[in-house]
Scaffold this active site. Structure first.
Site, mmCIF file in Angstrom:
data_model
loop_
_atom_site.group_PDB
_atom_site.id
_atom_site.type_symbol
_atom_site.label_atom_id
_atom_site.label_comp_id
_atom_site.label_asym_id
_atom_site.label_seq_id
_atom_site.Cartn_x
_atom_site.Cartn_y
_atom_site.Cartn_z
ATOM 1 N N GLN A 183 -12.497 -15.303 0.470
ATOM 2 C CA GLN A 183 -11.630 -14.994 1.592
ATOM 3 C C GLN A 183 -12.028 -15.693 2.884
ATOM 4 O O GLN A 183 -11.215 -15.807 3.798
ATOM 5 C CB GLN A 183 -11.586 -13.478 1.812
ATOM 6 C CG GLN A 183 -10.967 -12.748 0.634
ATOM 7 C CD GLN A 183 -10.898 -11.251 0.856
ATOM 8 O OE1 GLN A 183 -11.824 -10.525 0.513
ATOM 9 N NE2 GLN A 183 -9.813 -10.771 1.444
ATOM 10 N N ARG A 197 -22.427 -7.690 5.275
ATOM 11 C CA ARG A 197 -22.222 -7.719 3.821
ATOM 12 C C ARG A 197 -21.343 -8.906 3.469
ATOM 13 O O ARG A 197 -20.249 -9.044 3.998
ATOM 14 C CB ARG A 197 -21.552 -6.418 3.372
ATOM 15 C CG ARG A 197 -21.153 -6.433 1.913
ATOM 16 C CD ARG A 197 -20.547 -5.109 1.439
ATOM 17 N NE ARG A 197 -20.153 -5.267 0.048
ATOM 18 C CZ ARG A 197 -18.912 -5.175 -0.413
ATOM 19 N NH1 ARG A 197 -17.915 -4.852 0.392
ATOM 20 N NH2 ARG A 197 -18.655 -5.378 -1.682
ATOM 21 N N HIS A 239 -17.458 -10.726 -6.212
ATOM 22 C CA HIS A 239 -16.272 -10.205 -5.537
ATOM 23 C C HIS A 239 -15.062 -10.971 -6.089
ATOM 24 O O HIS A 239 -14.424 -11.758 -5.387
ATOM 25 C CB HIS A 239 -16.409 -10.354 -4.014
ATOM 26 C CG HIS A 239 -15.483 -9.471 -3.217
ATOM 27 N ND1 HIS A 239 -15.916 -8.617 -2.228
ATOM 28 C CD2 HIS A 239 -14.144 -9.316 -3.269
ATOM 29 C CE1 HIS A 239 -14.869 -7.983 -1.695
ATOM 30 N NE2 HIS A 239 -13.782 -8.395 -2.314
ATOM 31 N N ASN A 288 -18.104 -5.813 -6.783
ATOM 32 C CA ASN A 288 -17.215 -5.193 -5.815
ATOM 33 C C ASN A 288 -15.972 -4.685 -6.532
ATOM 34 O O ASN A 288 -15.241 -5.462 -7.154
ATOM 35 C CB ASN A 288 -16.774 -6.199 -4.756
ATOM 36 C CG ASN A 288 -15.803 -5.568 -3.766
ATOM 37 O OD1 ASN A 288 -16.199 -4.729 -2.968
ATOM 38 N ND2 ASN A 288 -14.534 -5.933 -3.830
ATOM 39 N N GLU A 289 -15.729 -3.397 -6.442
ATOM 40 C CA GLU A 289 -14.486 -2.792 -6.937
ATOM 41 C C GLU A 289 -14.102 -3.256 -8.344
ATOM 42 O O GLU A 289 -13.062 -3.898 -8.537
ATOM 43 C CB GLU A 289 -13.330 -3.095 -5.983
ATOM 44 C CG GLU A 289 -13.562 -2.636 -4.570
ATOM 45 C CD GLU A 289 -12.357 -2.863 -3.661
ATOM 46 O OE1 GLU A 289 -11.464 -3.635 -4.044
ATOM 47 O OE2 GLU A 289 -12.305 -2.263 -2.587
ATOM 48 N N ASN A 328 -15.933 1.805 -1.109
ATOM 49 C CA ASN A 328 -14.848 1.168 -0.357
ATOM 50 C C ASN A 328 -13.667 2.115 -0.347
ATOM 51 O O ASN A 328 -13.264 2.609 -1.405
ATOM 52 C CB ASN A 328 -14.387 -0.131 -1.030
ATOM 53 C CG ASN A 328 -15.404 -1.249 -0.932
ATOM 54 O OD1 ASN A 328 -16.463 -1.091 -0.323
ATOM 55 N ND2 ASN A 328 -15.074 -2.381 -1.513
ATOM 56 N N TYR A 385 -9.844 3.028 1.992
ATOM 57 C CA TYR A 385 -8.960 2.627 3.095
ATOM 58 C C TYR A 385 -7.962 3.685 3.505
ATOM 59 O O TYR A 385 -7.579 3.764 4.667
ATOM 60 C CB TYR A 385 -8.186 1.356 2.692
ATOM 61 C CG TYR A 385 -9.053 0.116 2.658
ATOM 62 C CD1 TYR A 385 -9.860 -0.176 1.552
ATOM 63 C CD2 TYR A 385 -9.100 -0.750 3.740
ATOM 64 C CE1 TYR A 385 -10.661 -1.295 1.524
ATOM 65 C CE2 TYR A 385 -9.900 -1.892 3.717
ATOM 66 C CZ TYR A 385 -10.680 -2.149 2.613
ATOM 67 O OH TYR A 385 -11.480 -3.262 2.604
ATOM 68 N N GLU A 407 -16.890 -0.870 2.693
ATOM 69 C CA GLU A 407 -15.635 -1.420 3.228
ATOM 70 C C GLU A 407 -14.746 -0.299 3.732
ATOM 71 O O GLU A 407 -14.609 0.732 3.058
ATOM 72 C CB GLU A 407 -14.826 -2.167 2.154
ATOM 73 C CG GLU A 407 -15.221 -3.595 1.926
ATOM 74 C CD GLU A 407 -14.375 -4.262 0.846
ATOM 75 O OE1 GLU A 407 -13.167 -3.975 0.757
ATOM 76 O OE2 GLU A 407 -14.941 -5.072 0.096
ATOM 77 N N TRP A 429 -14.154 -3.468 7.250
ATOM 78 C CA TRP A 429 -13.422 -4.608 6.706
ATOM 79 C C TRP A 429 -12.377 -4.995 7.740
ATOM 80 O O TRP A 429 -11.471 -4.221 7.943
ATOM 81 C CB TRP A 429 -12.762 -4.267 5.366
ATOM 82 C CG TRP A 429 -12.167 -5.498 4.759
ATOM 83 C CD1 TRP A 429 -10.889 -5.966 4.947
ATOM 84 C CD2 TRP A 429 -12.830 -6.450 3.908
ATOM 85 N NE1 TRP A 429 -10.731 -7.149 4.268
ATOM 86 C CE2 TRP A 429 -11.899 -7.463 3.629
ATOM 87 C CE3 TRP A 429 -14.125 -6.534 3.386
ATOM 88 C CZ2 TRP A 429 -12.217 -8.561 2.829
ATOM 89 C CZ3 TRP A 429 -14.439 -7.621 2.592
ATOM 90 C CH2 TRP A 429 -13.478 -8.618 2.316
ATOM 91 N N GLU A 466 -6.206 -13.015 2.556
ATOM 92 C CA GLU A 466 -6.092 -11.703 1.921
ATOM 93 C C GLU A 466 -5.493 -11.845 0.506
ATOM 94 O O GLU A 466 -4.436 -11.316 0.198
ATOM 95 C CB GLU A 466 -5.289 -10.772 2.841
ATOM 96 C CG GLU A 466 -4.946 -9.384 2.324
ATOM 97 C CD GLU A 466 -6.133 -8.516 1.917
ATOM 98 O OE1 GLU A 466 -7.271 -8.745 2.368
ATOM 99 O OE2 GLU A 466 -5.907 -7.598 1.118
ATOM 100 N N TRP A 467 -6.200 -12.584 -0.332
ATOM 101 C CA TRP A 467 -5.838 -12.728 -1.750
ATOM 102 C C TRP A 467 -4.355 -13.101 -1.916
ATOM 103 O O TRP A 467 -3.877 -13.996 -1.225
ATOM 104 C CB TRP A 467 -6.204 -11.438 -2.523
ATOM 105 C CG TRP A 467 -7.630 -11.024 -2.300
ATOM 106 C CD1 TRP A 467 -8.072 -9.975 -1.548
ATOM 107 C CD2 TRP A 467 -8.837 -11.674 -2.799
ATOM 108 N NE1 TRP A 467 -9.467 -9.924 -1.565
ATOM 109 C CE2 TRP A 467 -9.940 -10.944 -2.319
ATOM 110 C CE3 TRP A 467 -9.082 -12.784 -3.626
ATOM 111 C CZ2 TRP A 467 -11.263 -11.282 -2.610
ATOM 112 C CZ3 TRP A 467 -10.409 -13.122 -3.921
ATOM 113 C CH2 TRP A 467 -11.469 -12.365 -3.408
#
Ligand code: GBH
Length: 484
Positions: free
Chosen positions: A24, A81, A127, A173-174, A315, A317, A385, A434, A441-442
């Protein structure tokens, strides 16, 4: 507000800062010997990314790491991170493939620069950017037996070369987001699903669970290696980061909605959390719905996976309202056969809308989630995150840089976590917002801006403009972290 009474509540060695991911932010997608990752392939396939963009340049942090670290220092952080790009370090990815010294040097320089500025590095090995060569060679994580030695070798190289200075490791990650977005929805790399309008290949009813199993077992082998060969001398800690939002019953008085919300938490979080922290096995609710489509742990795997994380990397949100369904689960369901809603039975909204369809500000659920994780797993929580986009951030105007919406998000969430420490006794050791700068953003490309730093993507050097939220976060932690 209770904020004054929260003064000095967080432990004095609490780490706070920002999180990023290699794909990213770095750019330099083929610089100095870097190999291709599945995200390079994905982005270079027409039609996959919303704005047709690629991460070829991203925000050029590969070239600007020194000024970026200077900006981090100005923001007052104590930790940073970031993730390592596997294909930058081992371009073809495999245990018998050559190491790219130039790639390792970049990370070594970044670590040195952080340490020289008093910032502690938190390093994520994976990630989402699997080396494309491993995907081509044997199907990547679909082939656990071939994949494990390659991942463990990559981890070993990182421990050997950076572990003298890096003391905080995160393996994955996730894992759940990687599997569901990449193998169930098919909207992320490697773009597999049962949806033939979207993907040529894949099976949403089986592959996510196979890949998830590979992540868990390979994570555990990497941790075993660290503990046996490195931990005693390097004295670091290692764990995994899981994604999870809070699931609240749509009708708080309906037992079916209460059960549905708990099932949603289990499918989203306990899928990985229970094997690692609680039972060495998948939750019963998942086995009941998925049967043999959910892999079984061998006795050896189960033993290896249970206890394989020194902390809970978290993480999160947002929050959702969860309503039970009266129909049987669809074969491609991965959420516990529930409906996810924006308002509850009383018409209360989960929170104000951001610029990202799934994300709404809902700190009320953050405190509940922290408590749920703490009660279920009882290990220290590192928040790795948390953050938001905001509508209308299209130019670095005074109004955009005075990012009220994001500031309110952070005030709410940082208050919630500090209250969870103070009132509920939850053991929380870090907070990484984050994210540091707007970035790629992907599949949403450059359109979703999560940064506390505005980036002018049109400018050659990807010029950075601090938003006010960066300084609000600094003040909050300045107050909430205990002094000597
Ligand atoms: C994080 O994932 C990533 O680690 C980070 O790289 C990324 O930039 C950041 O979030 C912001 O997106 O329609 O409800 O099914 C968070 C991943 C994104 C996972 C949304 C669930 C599907 C939403 N989440 N996703 S839903």
């Amino acid at each position: 507000m209770a904020s004054d009474s929260l003064e000095g509540v967080l432990r004095k060695d609490f780490f706070w800062g920002y999180a990023t991911a290699a794909t990213q932010v770095e750019g330099g997608w083929n610089a100095d010997g870097k190999g291709v990752s599945i995200w390079d392939t994905f982005a270079h396939t027409p039609g996959k990314v919303k704005d047709g963009s690629t991460p070829d340049e991203a925000v050029l942090s590969y070239y600007q790491y020194k000024s970026d670290v200077a900006l981090l220092k100005q923001y007052g952080v104590t930790g940073y991170r970031f993730s390592l790009s596997w294909s930058r370090i081992i371009p073809l990815g495999g245990a018998n493939d050559p190491i790219n010294e130039a790639g390792l040097q970049y990370y070594s320089n970044l670590v040195d620069e952080l340490l020289a500025n008093g910032i502690t590095p938190f390093v994520t090995l994976f990630h989402w950017d699997t080396p494309q060569a491993l995907e081509d060679r044997y199907g990547g994580m679909l082939d656990m037996k071939s994949y494990i030695p390659d991942f463990v070798n990559y981890a070993r190289v990182c421990f050997e070369r950076l572990g003298d200075r890096v003391k905080n490791w995160i393996t994955y990650n996730e894992p759940g987001v990687y599997t569901l977005a990449g193998y169930a929805a098919g909207v992320h790399a490697p773009a597999r699903s049962s949806n033939r309008d979207l993907n040529e290949i894949g099976d949403s009813s089986t592959e996510p669970f196979i890949v998830g199993h590979t992540e868990l077992v390979s994570h555990a082998y990497a941790v075993q290696l660290y503990r046996e060969k490195f931990q005693e001398t390097q004295k670091g800690s290692i764990g995994i980061t899981l994604h999870g939002n809070w699931s609240e019953p749509w009708d708080e008085d309906d037992p079916l909605d209460q059960e549905a919300a708990e099932r949603a938490r289990e499918f989203e979080i306990a899928w990985y959390g229970d094997p690692v922290y609680k039972t060495g096995d998948y939750p019963a609710s998942m086995r009941a719905q998925l049967g043999d489509r959910l892999p079984k742990f061998t006795a050896e795997e189960s033993k290896l996976v249970l206890g394989s994380s020194d902390f809970y990397g978290m993480n999160s949100y947002t929050s959702f309202y969860i309503r039970h369904l009266d129909t049987p689960p669809h074969i491609d369901d991965h959420s516990g056969n529930v409906e996810k809603l924006d308002t509850n039975k009383k018409g209360v909204s989960r929170g104000p809308e951001s610029d990202t369809y799934w994300l709404r500000t809902s700190p009320w659920g953050f405190r509940k989630l922290l408590n749920w994780i703490w009660k279920r797993y009882g290990v220290p929580i590192y928040i790795t995150e948390n953050g938001t986009t905001a509508k209308g951030e299209t130019a670095p105007t005074e109004e955009v840089l005075n990012d009220r919406f994001r500031i309110e998000f952070f005030e709410g969430y940082i208050n919630a976590l500090t209250t969870a420490v103070k009132e509920d006794g939850v053991d929380i050791r870090s907070y990484f917002a984050w994210t540091f700068t707007d970035n790629w953003e992907w599949a949403a490309g450059y359109s979703d801006r999560f940064g506390v730093t505005y980036v002018d993507f049109e400018s050659k050097e990807k010029k950075r403009y601090p938003k006010r939220s960066a300084f609000v976060i600094k003040d909050l932690f300045g107050k909430y972290i205990a002094k000597d």
